[in-house]
Design a protein around this motif. Structure first.
Motif, PDB file in Angstrom:
ATOM      1  N   ASP A 110       5.858  52.906  46.180  1.00 22.51           N
ATOM      2  CA  ASP A 110       5.665  51.513  46.545  1.00 22.51           C
ATOM      3  C   ASP A 110       6.039  50.460  47.567  1.00 22.51           C
ATOM      4  O   ASP A 110       7.753  49.913  47.243  1.00 22.51           O
ATOM      5  N   LYS A 111       5.880  49.634  49.080  1.00 21.60           N
ATOM      6  CA  LYS A 111       7.540  49.304  50.032  1.00 21.60           C
ATOM      7  C   LYS A 111       7.379  48.180  48.951  1.00 21.60           C
ATOM      8  O   LYS A 111       8.546  47.134  49.297  1.00 21.60           O
ATOM      9  N   LYS A 112       6.623  46.742  48.888  1.00 28.45           N
ATOM     10  CA  LYS A 112       6.410  45.582  48.698  1.00 28.45           C
ATOM     11  C   LYS A 112       7.081  45.778  47.101  1.00 28.45           C
ATOM     12  O   LYS A 112       7.127  44.485  46.657  1.00 28.45           O
ATOM     13  N   ARG A 113       6.695  46.817  46.184  1.00 27.68           N
ATOM     14  CA  ARG A 113       7.075  46.345  44.353  1.00 27.68           C
ATOM     15  C   ARG A 113       8.937  46.616  44.587  1.00 27.68           C
ATOM     16  O   ARG A 113       9.871  45.789  44.243  1.00 27.68           O
ATOM     17  N   GLU A 114       9.464  47.769  45.667  1.00 26.03           N
ATOM     18  CA  GLU A 114      10.895  47.964  46.235  1.00 26.03           C
ATOM     19  C   GLU A 114      11.550  46.838  46.657  1.00 26.03           C
ATOM     20  O   GLU A 114      12.730  46.261  46.341  1.00 26.03           O
ATOM     21  N   GLU A 115      10.651  45.878  47.613  1.00 25.22           N
ATOM     22  CA  GLU A 115      11.405  44.754  47.892  1.00 25.22           C
ATOM     23  C   GLU A 115      11.212  43.576  46.902  1.00 25.22           C
ATOM     24  O   GLU A 115      12.555  43.169  47.389  1.00 25.22           O
ATOM     25  N   ARG A 116      10.004  43.237  46.219  1.00 26.69           N
ATOM     26  CA  ARG A 116      10.098  42.591  44.962  1.00 26.69           C
ATOM     27  C   ARG A 116      11.417  42.812  44.739  1.00 26.69           C
ATOM     28  O   ARG A 116      12.315  41.893  43.880  1.00 26.69           O
ATOM     29  N   LEU A 117      12.040  43.758  44.280  1.00 31.33           N
ATOM     30  CA  LEU A 117      12.798  44.342  43.125  1.00 31.33           C
ATOM     31  C   LEU A 117      14.150  43.853  44.125  1.00 31.33           C
ATOM     32  O   LEU A 117      15.324  43.527  42.994  1.00 31.33           O
ATOM     33  N   GLU A 118      14.415  44.153  45.041  1.00 27.45           N
ATOM     34  CA  GLU A 118      15.674  44.170  45.710  1.00 27.45           C
ATOM     35  C   GLU A 118      15.762  42.966  45.951  1.00 27.45           C
ATOM     36  O   GLU A 118      16.857  41.823  46.103  1.00 27.45           O
ATOM     37  N   ALA A 119      14.682  41.434  45.924  1.00 23.77           N
ATOM     38  CA  ALA A 119      14.502  40.173  45.916  1.00 23.77           C
ATOM     39  C   ALA A 119      15.343  39.243  44.303  1.00 23.77           C
ATOM     40  O   ALA A 119      16.104  38.401  44.755  1.00 23.77           O
ATOM     41  N   GLY A 120      15.508  40.522  43.466  1.00 22.73           N
ATOM     42  CA  GLY A 120      15.812  40.439  42.895  1.00 22.73           C
ATOM     43  C   GLY A 120      17.020  39.391  42.317  1.00 22.73           C
ATOM     44  O   GLY A 120      18.433  38.862  41.978  1.00 22.73           O
ATOM     45  N   ASN A 121      18.205  40.202  43.956  1.00 22.89           N
ATOM     46  CA  ASN A 121      19.385  39.595  43.438  1.00 22.89           C
ATOM     47  C   ASN A 121      19.925  38.714  44.329  1.00 22.89           C
ATOM     48  O   ASN A 121      19.600  38.105  45.094  1.00 22.89           O
TER      49      ASN A 121
END
Length: 121
Positions: A110-121
């Protein structure tokens, strides 16, 4: 968890048991493994089907497997390889609470899940 003002355990439990289904998804968060914590800058993440988890509590402590199912109503996950034998000899999956597992490998289809995880940085 559902936001309530009281710190009384009975009211905390009542809020959790009576929470609406869309709020129960927040109860399915689990800790990330230390290498994933460093990579994404987050301590926990929601469990989805396909994640690899390691059981931290109970009789199956140390077992690692892929998440086969998620029950938002009960707040449990079904881990591949974690099962009990019934009296008649059949194997049935043993549900594990989401807070009792650690996510060791994330499913990032899921690309949205990956983006949300990356936004945590």
């Amino acid at each position: 968890m559902v936001r309530i003002a009281s710190t009384q355990p009975r009211k905390q439990r009542k809020a959790r048991y009576n929470a609406p289904l869309h709020a129960r998804g927040k109860f399915l968060n689990a800790a990330l493994a230390s290498d994933l914590q460093e990579k994404y800058g987050k301590k926990s993440c929601r469990i989805v089907v396909g994640d690899t988890v390691k059981v931290q509590r109970g009789d199956f402590r140390g077992e690692e497997g892929v998440v086969d199912g998620v029950d938002t109503e009960k707040g449990t996950v079904i881990v591949h390889g974690v099962s009990v034998t019934k009296v008649d000899g059949t194997e049935v999956p043993r549900p594990v609470y989401a807070s009792s597992v650690t996510i060791t490998k994330l499913k990032l289809d899921d690309k949205k899940r990956e983006e949300r995880l990356e936004a945590g940085n």
